[in-house]
Structure formats: structure tokens, C-alpha cells
Design an enzyme around this catalytic site. Structure first.
Site, PDB file in Angstrom:
ATOM      1  N   LYS A  22       0.831  -1.215   0.000  1.00  0.00           N
ATOM      2  CA  LYS A  22       0.000   0.000   0.000  1.00  0.00           C
ATOM      3  C   LYS A  22       0.862   1.260   0.000  1.00  0.00           C
ATOM      4  O   LYS A  22       0.622   2.188  -0.758  1.00  0.00           O
ATOM      5  CB  LYS A  22      -0.907  -0.016   1.236  1.00  0.00           C
ATOM      6  CG  LYS A  22      -1.556   1.319   1.538  1.00  0.00           C
ATOM      7  CD  LYS A  22      -2.333   1.313   2.837  1.00  0.00           C
ATOM      8  CE  LYS A  22      -1.544   1.555   4.082  1.00  0.00           C
ATOM      9  NZ  LYS A  22      -1.423   2.928   4.552  1.00  0.00           N
ATOM     10  N   ASN A  23       1.872   1.287   0.873  1.00  0.00           N
ATOM     11  CA  ASN A  23       2.623   2.529   1.039  1.00  0.00           C
ATOM     12  C   ASN A  23       3.609   2.807  -0.099  1.00  0.00           C
ATOM     13  O   ASN A  23       4.204   3.883  -0.159  1.00  0.00           O
ATOM     14  CB  ASN A  23       3.320   2.566   2.407  1.00  0.00           C
ATOM     15  CG  ASN A  23       2.292   2.722   3.523  1.00  0.00           C
ATOM     16  OD1 ASN A  23       1.143   3.107   3.269  1.00  0.00           O
ATOM     17  ND2 ASN A  23       2.690   2.416   4.749  1.00  0.00           N
ATOM     18  N   CYS A 117      -4.224   7.722   9.869  1.00  0.00           N
ATOM     19  CA  CYS A 117      -4.454   7.137  11.186  1.00  0.00           C
ATOM     20  C   CYS A 117      -4.058   8.112  12.276  1.00  0.00           C
ATOM     21  O   CYS A 117      -3.052   8.817  12.155  1.00  0.00           O
ATOM     22  CB  CYS A 117      -3.667   5.836  11.311  1.00  0.00           C
ATOM     23  SG  CYS A 117      -4.382   4.506  10.338  1.00  0.00           S
ATOM     24  N   ARG A 122       1.963  13.924  13.453  1.00  0.00           N
ATOM     25  CA  ARG A 122       2.091  13.777  12.001  1.00  0.00           C
ATOM     26  C   ARG A 122       2.233  15.119  11.269  1.00  0.00           C
ATOM     27  O   ARG A 122       1.402  15.502  10.432  1.00  0.00           O
ATOM     28  CB  ARG A 122       0.940  12.940  11.432  1.00  0.00           C
ATOM     29  CG  ARG A 122       0.721  11.664  12.219  1.00  0.00           C
ATOM     30  CD  ARG A 122      -0.058  10.621  11.483  1.00  0.00           C
ATOM     31  NE  ARG A 122       0.688   9.994  10.395  1.00  0.00           N
ATOM     32  CZ  ARG A 122       0.188   9.047   9.619  1.00  0.00           C
ATOM     33  NH1 ARG A 122      -1.037   8.639   9.808  1.00  0.00           N
ATOM     34  NH2 ARG A 122       0.917   8.534   8.652  1.00  0.00           N
ATOM     35  N   ASP A 305       4.909   0.314  11.983  1.00  0.00           N
ATOM     36  CA  ASP A 305       3.657  -0.291  11.503  1.00  0.00           C
ATOM     37  C   ASP A 305       3.495  -1.751  11.963  1.00  0.00           C
ATOM     38  O   ASP A 305       2.457  -2.364  11.713  1.00  0.00           O
ATOM     39  CB  ASP A 305       3.568  -0.219   9.967  1.00  0.00           C
ATOM     40  CG  ASP A 305       3.420   1.215   9.483  1.00  0.00           C
ATOM     41  OD1 ASP A 305       3.162   2.102  10.313  1.00  0.00           O
ATOM     42  OD2 ASP A 305       3.581   1.447   8.268  1.00  0.00           O
ATOM     43  N   ARG A 397      -8.448  -0.209   5.121  1.00  0.00           N
ATOM     44  CA  ARG A 397      -7.563   0.799   4.500  1.00  0.00           C
ATOM     45  C   ARG A 397      -6.310   0.162   3.926  1.00  0.00           C
ATOM     46  O   ARG A 397      -5.747   0.661   2.949  1.00  0.00           O
ATOM     47  CB  ARG A 397      -7.095   1.820   5.545  1.00  0.00           C
ATOM     48  CG  ARG A 397      -8.165   2.656   6.123  1.00  0.00           C
ATOM     49  CD  ARG A 397      -7.562   3.579   7.137  1.00  0.00           C
ATOM     50  NE  ARG A 397      -6.754   4.569   6.437  1.00  0.00           N
ATOM     51  CZ  ARG A 397      -6.610   5.812   6.816  1.00  0.00           C
ATOM     52  NH1 ARG A 397      -7.208   6.234   7.913  1.00  0.00           N
ATOM     53  NH2 ARG A 397      -5.884   6.641   6.132  1.00  0.00           N
TER      54      ARG A 397
HETATM   55  C1  EPZ Z   1       4.325   6.725   6.372  1.00  0.00           C
HETATM   56  O1  EPZ Z   1       3.658   7.796   7.029  1.00  0.00           O
HETATM   57  C2  EPZ Z   1       3.327   5.602   6.291  1.00  0.00           C
HETATM   58  N1  EPZ Z   1       2.174   6.061   5.541  1.00  0.00           N
HETATM   59  C3  EPZ Z   1       2.927   5.140   7.685  1.00  0.00           C
HETATM   60  O2  EPZ Z   1       2.115   4.003   7.529  1.00  0.00           O
HETATM   61  C4  EPZ Z   1       4.161   4.751   8.475  1.00  0.00           C
HETATM   62  O3  EPZ Z   1       3.785   4.474   9.805  1.00  0.00           O
HETATM   63  C5  EPZ Z   1       5.188   5.891   8.475  1.00  0.00           C
HETATM   64  O4  EPZ Z   1       5.471   6.295   7.098  1.00  0.00           O
HETATM   65  C6  EPZ Z   1       6.513   5.520   9.129  1.00  0.00           C
HETATM   66  O5  EPZ Z   1       7.086   4.423   8.480  1.00  0.00           O
HETATM   67  C7  EPZ Z   1       2.217   6.099   4.217  1.00  0.00           C
HETATM   68  O6  EPZ Z   1       3.187   5.724   3.593  1.00  0.00           O
HETATM   69  C8  EPZ Z   1       0.990   6.573   3.519  1.00  0.00           C
HETATM   70  P1  EPZ Z   1       6.724   9.909   8.240  1.00  0.00           P
HETATM   71  P2  EPZ Z   1       4.281   9.256   6.972  1.00  0.00           P
HETATM   72  O7  EPZ Z   1       6.645  11.183   7.489  1.00  0.00           O
HETATM   73  O8  EPZ Z   1       4.949   9.448   5.671  1.00  0.00           O
HETATM   74  C9  EPZ Z   1       7.562  13.130  11.713  1.00  0.00           C
HETATM   75  C10 EPZ Z   1       0.330   2.569   7.935  1.00  0.00           C
HETATM   76  O9  EPZ Z   1      -0.098   1.982   8.954  1.00  0.00           O
HETATM   77  N2  EPZ Z   1       7.444  14.133  10.642  1.00  0.00           N
HETATM   78  O10 EPZ Z   1       7.834   8.953   7.941  1.00  0.00           O
HETATM   79  O11 EPZ Z   1       3.203  10.169   7.391  1.00  0.00           O
HETATM   80  C11 EPZ Z   1       6.223  12.489  12.004  1.00  0.00           C
HETATM   81  O12 EPZ Z   1       5.444  13.259  12.886  1.00  0.00           O
HETATM   82  C12 EPZ Z   1       0.762   4.004   8.017  1.00  0.00           C
HETATM   83  O13 EPZ Z   1       0.384   2.042   6.809  1.00  0.00           O
HETATM   84  C13 EPZ Z   1       7.701  15.469  10.928  1.00  0.00           C
HETATM   85  O14 EPZ Z   1       8.003  15.845  12.072  1.00  0.00           O
HETATM   86  O15 EPZ Z   1       5.350   9.122   8.137  1.00  0.00           O
HETATM   87  C14 EPZ Z   1       6.636  11.151  12.558  1.00  0.00           C
HETATM   88  O16 EPZ Z   1       6.934  11.289  13.917  1.00  0.00           O
HETATM   89  C15 EPZ Z   1       0.517   4.607   9.366  1.00  0.00           C
HETATM   90  N3  EPZ Z   1       7.585  16.377   9.903  1.00  0.00           N
HETATM   91  C16 EPZ Z   1       7.927  10.819  11.802  1.00  0.00           C
HETATM   92  O17 EPZ Z   1       8.381  12.070  11.268  1.00  0.00           O
HETATM   93  C17 EPZ Z   1       7.264  16.015   8.634  1.00  0.00           C
HETATM   94  O18 EPZ Z   1       7.184  16.897   7.763  1.00  0.00           O
HETATM   95  C18 EPZ Z   1       7.782   9.833  10.657  1.00  0.00           C
HETATM   96  O19 EPZ Z   1       6.744  10.248   9.792  1.00  0.00           O
HETATM   97  C19 EPZ Z   1       7.026  14.666   8.354  1.00  0.00           C
HETATM   98  C20 EPZ Z   1       7.125  13.741   9.371  1.00  0.00           C
END
Ligand code: EPZ
Length: 430
Positions: A22-23, A117, A122, A305, A397
């Protein structure tokens, strides 16, 4: 209202085919708008998040045809709107990938602020920082992130935190920028690499995806391609843990074992046996589960995840375990549900301290989010007696045919939509 009805106790045994990630599929779908040529994508999972994104793209004029359950044909030559505010897109996270993709191609994009989620704050500051560094203006107004540029010019960007979404989004915009972009402290997840490989197959020049420095030489134009999405690391990991918690013997097929290393290492630590072949992993759980400590980390660390699924296993393992989520600050909401099944878990901030119990007792549960929902199903499958899991739209989802795949492994689980169905299920299996 649909729910899963589960009678726990059957060891899961057999083989299960893992679908496309998915991701990875989400950014790949979004990136397909970056060319006017036709793009063919295979191994596209038929899950709610990909379907929501497909619908939102269709609404702005992208032609998307499902040529099979897992294959799509996309042509974005006739896009007629650069504003994406479809109601459902607000509920998924990945709508923001249309920002990077359309900013790169059209130098303008407006997309509804992302949902997804509810597992922590986020933020999207790193996406915005990257777009601005490439020369775009970014404002948030009326629930939309609006970005626009006269031209995009390659630059050196240091990500303040490791972010999957920001790395992919900035990589997409930089693909069609002038000159060279370097992204440092980039995310290394398999889906980042898959998105880069997809863009390269369309004529992009991206090097280093999978390491923490990604180098992109901007190109003027992308062309059509045929591409196959990688297998889903998290779907595979979930079925591997389903074997562990039910004392089963499950082979996940169509996987990339390298992507599952951190998951299989933990399964071995807690007492499971793993057999690996080219594109399969077999998990045999014949001994009692043992305690361990886990810290979620960016890839190649243990994935956030998979945190709820391993917590479920450790809740019924001998001894004391500690699980810390370093990625999201609010990803233990499901623990209250496990406590209702008899689990002995204390959450302090982003850490769960788990005293293993012998067995869960069945209960009526609510899925708080996607992965936690799947983990609660695993708890139900290992529990004594009946369990119901509500709010399973979260599970849809990211898992295709979840209960059907579990049934094929011998699980007693059914999708029920009324009290009558639930009573019928109970009668059938008692
Ligand atoms: C992706 O989310 C995945 N979603 C998530 O999967 C997954 O948990 C996550 O990556 C971590 O591996 C999709 O790919 C659609 P991040 P994403 O940006 O991209 C902080 C699932 O269950 N951050 O890597 O939103 C953030 O708050 C889902 O399939 C900032 O501070 O995650 C977090 O603490 C849930 N500023 C960390 O980084 C930003 O601009 C990682 O977030 C971006 C992120």
C-alpha cells in the site's frame, strides 16, 4: 455496522499470498500524473486507501481504468483541475503525494490537508521545507495546502527528521526541477526505493534511494512505463505474527525476505523458527513465546507499523517485555482493548511495559486505527472464546481480503453485519 466475529484457538496453518505494498502503491499512483503518456501498474492492492486516491485522481480528470483486480492503466494527459479537495482524500495521508507530483509537473498544486491514522501529531513541515527549498511558495488556507512556483530549481536539502512522506514528496518535485537536488537524512524504506524506481522507469534520474542521501538530476519530461509494485512488508509481517500468536505454521508467499529481516529477527528472538527461500518466508511457532525488547526505528529498524502486532505477541509471551515507539507518540491506544482481554500492559509515554499472561480472553473490541485493528484481530485469533472487533473500516484501508486470507489458513473469523449474523456464527462454531 460491519464487525469481525472471531473464535480463537485454531493454529493458523498454510500458505498466504501477499499483495502489493500500500505505502508504495500510493506514491506510485500519484507520480503517474507526472507524464502525459499512459502508465500501466501491476500488483496494485485493492484496499481502501488506494481506491480513495484513485477516485480523487479521477475527479481531477485523470483517466484510471482497473484492467484487472490488481492492475491499472492511467493517463493524466487530460487533467483539468489542480485542486484536490475530494471529501475522502481528507481521511487518507497519501493525498499529499499529489502535491509533489503536480508541483513538479504543473508548478502548481492544491490538496486538502492530510488525515490518516490518528497515531500522533504527524507534522508536514519537512514536506513544506523541501518544496520551499526548490523555489515554491507554500501556504495553508481554507483546509488546503497550496503550492506554486514560477520554476523549480534543484538544491541541497537536509531533512530534520527521517520522513517517508517528505522524502518521496520532495523527490517527486525535484525530478522535474532544473538542475541537481540532494536530499540528506532521507528515509530508506522499501517504498521510498520503489517510488524512486518507478520514477526512474519513467525517465527520471534518481540515485541513492535506499541510502540516506538521494541525488536527483532534474529532467525536462517523463514518459509512460509499465511497473510492478513491491510486495507489502507490513501485510507479510502481520501474517507472520498471526502464526506466532496462534502457535501456527504459516508461509507468506510473494515477499522480499530482505524487507522482512527486522521482523524475522524478532520472531526468532521470541522463539519462532523461520525458513527463508527466494520469495517466501515460513514461520513455525511450536514453542512457547519468549519475552524481548523492541524499539521501532526507521528502516532497516523494526517498523512502527508492526508495533501493535509484536505487542500482541509479547502480551502472551513468558516474562517482561518493553516496547518503545520512537516514530509516533500516540500509537498505543489499542492497549486499553488488550487490557480488556486480560493483558498486563502499562504504557508510559511512548513505552509499553508488558508482563506476559498465559492467554487472552475474548472481548468486544474497537479498532482504533489500521495496524492496531489488525493486531486486535490477531489477539482475537489467539484468545479463548469469542471476540468481536468493531470499526474494521480502518483495517480495510490497508489489508485486502484480510478475513478471507485468515480463513484460508484455518482461522474461525467472519465478517458479520448484524446481531443475527453474529448469533449464527456463534451457533455454527459452538
Ligand atoms: C508513512 O507515514 C506511512 N504512511 C505510515 O504508515 C508509516 O507508519 C510511516 O510512514 C513511518 O514508516 C504512508 O506511507 C501513507 P513519516 P508518513 O513522514 O509518511 C515526523 C500505515 O499503517 N514528521 O515517515 O506520514 C512524524 O510526525 C501508516 O500504513 C515530521 O516531524 O510518516 C513522525 O513522527 C501509518 N515532519 C515521523 O516524522 C514532517 O514533515 C515519521 O513520519 C514529516 C514527518
Amino acid at each position: 455496522m460491519e464487525q469481525y466475529a472471531i473464535k480463537g484457538g485454531n493454529p493458523l496453518v498454510g500458505e498466504v499470498e501477499i499483495g502489493g505494498a500500500k505505502n508504495a502503491a500510493l506514491p506510485i499512483l500519484a507520480a503517474s500524473v507526472m507524464t502525459d503518456d499512459t502508465v500501466y501498474i501491476d500488483n496494485m492492492p485493492d484496499v481502501r486507501d488506494t481506491n480513495v486516491l484513485i477516485k480523487a485522481m479521477q475527479e481531477i480528470g485523470v483517466s484510471i481504468e482497473r484492467t484487472g483486480r490488481h492492475s491499472v492503466k492511467i493517463n493524466a494527459g487530460q487533467i483539468n483541475n489542480l485542486v484536490v479537495e475530494n471529501e475522502s482524500i481528507k481521511k487518507i495521508r497519501a493525498g499529499y503525494y499529489l502535491l509533489g507530483a503536480m508541483l513538479g509537473k504543473y508548478k502548481h498544486a492544491e490538496v486538502a490537508l492530510p488525515g490518516g491514522c490518528d497515531i500522533g501529531c504527524r507534522a508536514i513541515d519537512q514536506h513544506i521545507k523541501g518544496f520551499k527549498a526548490l523555489g515554491a511558495e507554500v501556504v495553508i488556507e481554507n483546509g488546503l495546502i497550496k503550492t506554486r512556483a514560477e520554476r523549480l530549481v534543484g538544491t541541497h536539502i537536509y531533512m530534520d527528521c527521517v520522513s517517508v512522506g517528505a522524502t518521496i514528496n520532495v523527490m517527486m518535485a525535484a525530478t522535474l526541477a532544473e538542475g541537481k537536488t540532494i536530499i540528506e537524512n532521507a528515509a530508506k524504506e522499501p517504498h521510498v526505493v520503489d517510488a524512486a524506481n518507478f520514477l526512474n522507469s519513467m525517465g527520471a534520474n534518481i540515485k541513492g534511494a535506499g541510502t540516506d542521501v538521494i541525488r536527483i538530476k532534474g529532467v525536462a519530461k517523463l514518459h509512460g512505463t509499465e511497473y510492478t509494485v513491491i510486495p507489502d512488508q507490513i501485510e507479510a509481517g502481520t501474517f507472520m505474527f498471526a502464526a506466532a500468536v496462534t502457535k501456527g505454521d504459516v508461509t507468506v508467499k510473494n515477499v522480499i525476505p530482505k524487507h522482512l529481516e527486522s521482523i524475522s529477527a524478532k520472531l526468532i528472538e521470541i522463539g519462532c523458527e523461520i525458513e527463508e527461500s527466494d520469495d517466501c518466508m515460513r514461520v513455525v511457532a511450536s514453542k512457547p513465546l519468549k519475552h524481548t525488547h523492541v524499539k521501532t526505528l526507521p528502516y532497516p529498524g523494526f517498523p512502527t507499523d508492526m508495533q501493535p502486532q509484536i505487542t500482541v505477541a509479547l502480551a502472551i509471551a513468558g516474562g517482561t517485555s518493553i516496547v518503545t515507539d520512537t516514530i509516533f507518540e500516540n500509537r498505543f491506544k489499542y492497549v486499553d482493548e488488550l487490557i480488556r482481554m486480560g493483558a498486563n500492559i502499562k504504557v508510559e509515554g511512548t513505552t509499553a511495559i508488558i508482563e506476559g499472561i498465559k492467554r487472552f480472553s475474548g472481548a468486544n473490541l474497537f479498532a482504533p486505527d489500521l495496524r492496531a485493528g489488525a493486531a486486535l484481530v490477531l489477539a482475537g485469533l489467539s484468545a479463548e472464546d469469542f471476540t468481536t472487533v468493531d470499526d474494521i473500516h480502518y483495517i480495510a484501508r490497508g489489508y485486502e481480503d484480510f478475513h478471507l486470507k485468515l480463513q484460508s489458513l484455518g482461522a474461525q473469523i467472519e465478517l458479520v453485519s448484524s446481531e443475527r449474523d453474529l448469533q449464527k456464527f456463534k451457533l455454527k462454531i459452538s
